[in-house]
Enzyme design. Structure first.
Site, PDB file in Angstrom:
ATOM      1  N   VAL A  24       3.120   3.042  -5.276  1.00 51.51           N
ATOM      2  CA  VAL A  24       2.549   2.408  -6.469  1.00 51.51           C
ATOM      3  C   VAL A  24       1.215   1.740  -6.114  1.00 51.51           C
ATOM      4  CG1 VAL A  24       2.844   0.636  -8.239  1.00 51.51           C
ATOM      5  CG2 VAL A  24       4.805   2.029  -7.560  1.00 51.51           C
ATOM      6  N   ARG A  28      18.379  -0.812 -10.085  1.00 51.45           N
ATOM      7  CA  ARG A  28      17.291  -1.764  -9.856  1.00 51.45           C
ATOM      8  C   ARG A  28      17.863  -3.091  -9.394  1.00 51.45           C
ATOM      9  NH1 ARG A  28      15.429   0.470 -14.537  1.00 51.45           N
ATOM     10  NH2 ARG A  28      13.517   1.644 -14.338  1.00 51.45           N
ATOM     11  N   ASP A  85      -0.888  -4.653   3.135  1.00 49.35           N
ATOM     12  CA  ASP A  85       0.489  -4.242   3.436  1.00 49.35           C
ATOM     13  C   ASP A  85       0.883  -4.882   4.765  1.00 49.35           C
ATOM     14  OD1 ASP A  85       2.247  -1.635   2.215  1.00 49.35           O
ATOM     15  OD2 ASP A  85       2.824  -2.308   4.220  1.00 49.35           O
ATOM     16  N   ALA A 131       0.844  -1.206   0.000  1.00 46.42           N
ATOM     17  CA  ALA A 131       0.000   0.000   0.000  1.00 46.42           C
ATOM     18  C   ALA A 131       0.875   1.250   0.000  1.00 46.42           C
ATOM     19  CB  ALA A 131      -0.926  -0.014   1.213  1.00 46.42           C
ATOM     20  N   ASN A 161      10.500  -4.451  -8.407  1.00 48.30           N
ATOM     21  CA  ASN A 161      11.785  -4.499  -9.124  1.00 48.30           C
ATOM     22  C   ASN A 161      12.818  -5.350  -8.399  1.00 48.30           C
ATOM     23  OD1 ASN A 161      11.636  -2.986 -11.536  1.00 48.30           O
ATOM     24  ND2 ASN A 161      11.531  -1.089 -10.354  1.00 48.30           N
ATOM     25  N   ASP A 176       7.770   2.007 -19.832  1.00 48.39           N
ATOM     26  CA  ASP A 176       8.902   2.493 -20.629  1.00 48.39           C
ATOM     27  C   ASP A 176       8.405   3.118 -21.931  1.00 48.39           C
ATOM     28  OD1 ASP A 176      10.720   1.592 -18.713  1.00 48.39           O
ATOM     29  OD2 ASP A 176      10.852  -0.400 -19.604  1.00 48.39           O
ATOM     30  N   ARG A 191       6.791   6.521 -21.262  1.00 48.46           N
ATOM     31  CA  ARG A 191       7.784   7.596 -21.092  1.00 48.46           C
ATOM     32  C   ARG A 191       8.292   8.055 -22.449  1.00 48.46           C
ATOM     33  NH1 ARG A 191      10.461   4.595 -15.923  1.00 48.46           N
ATOM     34  NH2 ARG A 191       9.282   5.735 -14.361  1.00 48.46           N
ATOM     35  N   VAL A 221       4.997  -6.002 -10.285  1.00 46.88           N
ATOM     36  CA  VAL A 221       5.534  -4.657 -10.477  1.00 46.88           C
ATOM     37  C   VAL A 221       6.881  -4.506  -9.756  1.00 46.88           C
ATOM     38  CG1 VAL A 221       5.059  -2.176 -10.165  1.00 46.88           C
ATOM     39  CG2 VAL A 221       3.177  -3.739 -10.609  1.00 46.88           C
ATOM     40  N   HIS A 247      13.537  -4.606 -18.132  1.00 46.06           N
ATOM     41  CA  HIS A 247      13.273  -3.285 -17.577  1.00 46.06           C
ATOM     42  C   HIS A 247      14.578  -2.803 -16.969  1.00 46.06           C
ATOM     43  CE1 HIS A 247      10.978  -0.046 -16.004  1.00 46.06           C
ATOM     44  NE2 HIS A 247      10.997  -0.428 -14.746  1.00 46.06           N
ATOM     45  N   ARG A 250      13.675   1.944  -5.337  1.00 46.26           N
ATOM     46  CA  ARG A 250      15.080   2.362  -5.470  1.00 46.26           C
ATOM     47  C   ARG A 250      15.342   3.650  -4.733  1.00 46.26           C
ATOM     48  NH1 ARG A 250      17.421   2.900 -11.248  1.00 46.26           N
ATOM     49  NH2 ARG A 250      15.293   3.390 -11.854  1.00 46.26           N
TER      50      ARG A 250
HETATM   51  N1  NAD Z   1       8.037  -2.402 -12.876  1.00 45.98           N
HETATM   52  C1  NAD Z   1       8.118  -1.097 -12.869  1.00 45.98           C
HETATM   53  O1  NAD Z   1       8.156  -0.486 -13.910  1.00 45.98           O
HETATM   54  C2  NAD Z   1       8.116  -0.345 -11.566  1.00 45.98           C
HETATM   55  C3  NAD Z   1       7.793   1.014 -11.503  1.00 45.98           C
HETATM   56  C4  NAD Z   1       7.749   1.653 -10.261  1.00 45.98           C
HETATM   57  C5  NAD Z   1       8.046   0.954  -9.109  1.00 45.98           C
HETATM   58  N2  NAD Z   1       8.397  -0.354  -9.185  1.00 45.98           N
HETATM   59  C6  NAD Z   1       8.726  -1.133  -7.987  1.00 45.98           C
HETATM   60  O2  NAD Z   1       7.534  -1.336  -7.223  1.00 45.98           O
HETATM   61  C7  NAD Z   1       7.877  -1.537  -5.864  1.00 45.98           C
HETATM   62  C8  NAD Z   1       7.033  -0.624  -4.972  1.00 45.98           C
HETATM   63  O3  NAD Z   1       7.343   0.723  -5.186  1.00 45.98           O
HETATM   64  P1  NAD Z   1       6.674   1.857  -4.296  1.00 45.98           P
HETATM   65  O4  NAD Z   1       7.134   3.141  -4.842  1.00 45.98           O
HETATM   66  O5  NAD Z   1       5.222   1.606  -4.157  1.00 45.98           O
HETATM   67  O6  NAD Z   1       7.383   1.593  -2.881  1.00 45.98           O
HETATM   68  P2  NAD Z   1       6.840   2.014  -1.441  1.00 45.98           P
HETATM   69  O7  NAD Z   1       7.977   1.890  -0.483  1.00 45.98           O
HETATM   70  O8  NAD Z   1       6.101   3.288  -1.514  1.00 45.98           O
HETATM   71  O9  NAD Z   1       5.780   0.874  -1.100  1.00 45.98           O
HETATM   72  C9  NAD Z   1       6.139  -0.458  -0.895  1.00 45.98           C
HETATM   73  C10 NAD Z   1       5.176  -1.011   0.132  1.00 45.98           C
HETATM   74  O10 NAD Z   1       5.420  -2.417   0.255  1.00 45.98           O
HETATM   75  C11 NAD Z   1       5.184  -2.747   1.599  1.00 45.98           C
HETATM   76  N3  NAD Z   1       5.749  -4.046   1.897  1.00 45.98           N
HETATM   77  C12 NAD Z   1       7.048  -4.369   2.108  1.00 45.98           C
HETATM   78  N4  NAD Z   1       7.149  -5.679   2.370  1.00 45.98           N
HETATM   79  C13 NAD Z   1       5.895  -6.195   2.326  1.00 45.98           C
HETATM   80  C14 NAD Z   1       5.354  -7.479   2.499  1.00 45.98           C
HETATM   81  N5  NAD Z   1       6.127  -8.518   2.775  1.00 45.98           N
HETATM   82  N6  NAD Z   1       4.020  -7.648   2.360  1.00 45.98           N
HETATM   83  C15 NAD Z   1       3.213  -6.592   2.092  1.00 45.98           C
HETATM   84  N7  NAD Z   1       3.675  -5.340   1.903  1.00 45.98           N
HETATM   85  C16 NAD Z   1       4.995  -5.145   2.025  1.00 45.98           C
HETATM   86  C17 NAD Z   1       5.797  -1.600   2.375  1.00 45.98           C
HETATM   87  O11 NAD Z   1       5.316  -1.560   3.699  1.00 45.98           O
HETATM   88  C18 NAD Z   1       5.360  -0.412   1.536  1.00 45.98           C
HETATM   89  O12 NAD Z   1       4.136   0.141   1.997  1.00 45.98           O
HETATM   90  C19 NAD Z   1       9.386  -1.296  -5.784  1.00 45.98           C
HETATM   91  O13 NAD Z   1      10.073  -2.526  -5.849  1.00 45.98           O
HETATM   92  C20 NAD Z   1       9.675  -0.482  -7.019  1.00 45.98           C
HETATM   93  O14 NAD Z   1      11.014  -0.573  -7.443  1.00 45.98           O
HETATM   94  C21 NAD Z   1       8.427  -1.004 -10.394  1.00 45.98           C
END
Ligand code: NAD
Length: 308
Positions: free
Chosen positions: A13, A88, A33, A10, A120, A148, A151, A118, A175, A82
């Site tokens: 993303v 990544r 979460d 939560a 990374n 990608d 963008r 999603v 990615h 990140r």
């Molecule tokens: N594929 C893509 O193009 C892309 C794009 C953007 C972000 N991402 C990736 O998505 C992920 C999330 O990004 P974000 O910006 O939302 O990060 P964020 O830190 O805002 O949110 C991550 C959430 O995951 C929760 N979490 C951690 N471990 C958990 C678990 N075991 N069970 C349930 N929840 C858990 C955290 O408490 C946090 O609320 C990252 O790995 C980021 O790199 C990928």
């Protein structure tokens, strides 16, 4: 019956995705979460936006996997984002330790769901989700190529001062910095991009696209992109639930396509009611083919490290 969608994570993303899903009424949303209160608070806040925006979906925030039971679709966003200076790939082991046990629970509580990954590093985490869930390959899809490509399309539209809707463009590969924009298939209202933009300018836009995630990380300093990533996931959910048979670049498990075997790599797929209904094999030039193989090799390196 409305579809049931679970969003795991939560954070930026996950919560923004819940917003798009609710606003588009794509299904009832369970936001999960590990942090107590965050998914409940964000879920309740979003629910309370319903009367203003006029969406009729149920939204539930939870820390309990039993609330996800029977989900039609699960989106995995949990993990660390990140930080500045972090690639990544640095995220690999930390996020593997989040994704593996979480996907085991997904397979237990929602064995029939579509799974969109999603977290990374995307391709390696999609591979992890596929192997750990034991789901058929049409039901496990990685989100990266739409982002990608979005963008790339946004930068092109801005440079040409035309509508983003006029720009068609495809980014393939893993990615990361090895992504492969196929410029021959980039068009503006059907006009090849090469007719409208000098090569040097296009090359600059391609370079900016490849580092598009890092550009946002450097600006935000405390997180990574989330509006465009979550919008990309919402497009995938819409394509599946509405059986749109939309051709979108997604990370898919390849078994021989493009000469790649046993690996998640970004390629054009047809997304519909059966998930990945087809992997579209386009003809690549020798240079594009080599770039895609290089990208796949980068994914393979990560997958080998985590033994997936
Ligand atoms: N594929 C893509 O193009 C892309 C794009 C953007 C972000 N991402 C990736 O998505 C992920 C999330 O990004 P974000 O910006 O939302 O990060 P964020 O830190 O805002 O949110 C991550 C959430 O995951 C929760 N979490 C951690 N471990 C958990 C678990 N075991 N069970 C349930 N929840 C858990 C955290 O408490 C946090 O609320 C990252 O790995 C980021 O790199 C990928």
């Amino acid at each position: 019956m409305r579809k049931k969608i679970t969003v795991i994570g939560a954070g930026n993303v996950g919560a923004t995705l819940a917003h798009w899903l609710a606003a588009k009424e794509l299904g009832d949303v369970v936001l999960l979460d590990i942090i107590e209160g965050i998914p409940q608070g964000k879920g309740l806040d979003l629910l309370e936006a319903g009367p203003v925006e006029g969406f009729d979906v149920k939204i539930k925030g939870t820390n309990d996997f039993t609330d996800t039971a029977g989900s039609d679709l699960v989106v995995m966003t949990a993990g660390l984002p990140r930080k500045p200076g972090m690639s990544r790939d640095d995220l690999l082991k930390a996020n593997f330790n989040v994704v593996k046990p979480t996907i085991e629970k997904v397979a237990q509580y929602a064995p029939e769901c579509f799974l969109i990954v999603v977290t990374n590093p995307l391709d390696a985490m999609a591979q992890t989700a596929y192997k750990v869930s034991g789901f058929p390959k049409n039901r496990v899809i990685g989100m990266a190529g739409i982002l990608d490509s979005a963008r790339y399309r946004a930068f092109l539209a801005e440079a040409l001062n035309v509508s983003v809707q006029n720009i068609q463009g495809l980014v393939l590969g893993g990615h990361g910095d090895t992504m492969v924009p196929v410029t021959r298939y980039t068009t503006v209202a059907g006009i090849p991009i090469a007719d409208l933009m000098p090569k040097e300018q296009l090359d600059k836009i391609i370079a900016r696209t490849a580092k598009g995630g890092g550009e946002i990380v450097n600006l935000l300093k405390t997180g990574s992109a989330f509006y465009a990533p979550s919008a990309a996931v919402a497009e995938m959910v819409d394509a599946i639930f509405n059986d749109r048979k939309k051709i979108l670049p997604c990370a898919a498990y390849l078994e021989g396509e493009y000469g790649i075997n046993g690996l998640f790599v970004g390629v054009p797929v047809k997304l519909g009611a059966r998930g990945i209904e087809q992997i579209i094999e386009i003809k690549l030039t020798p240079e594009e083919h080599a770039a895609l193989q290089k990208s796949a090799a980068a994914v393979k390196e990560l997958v080998d490290i985590i033994g997936m």
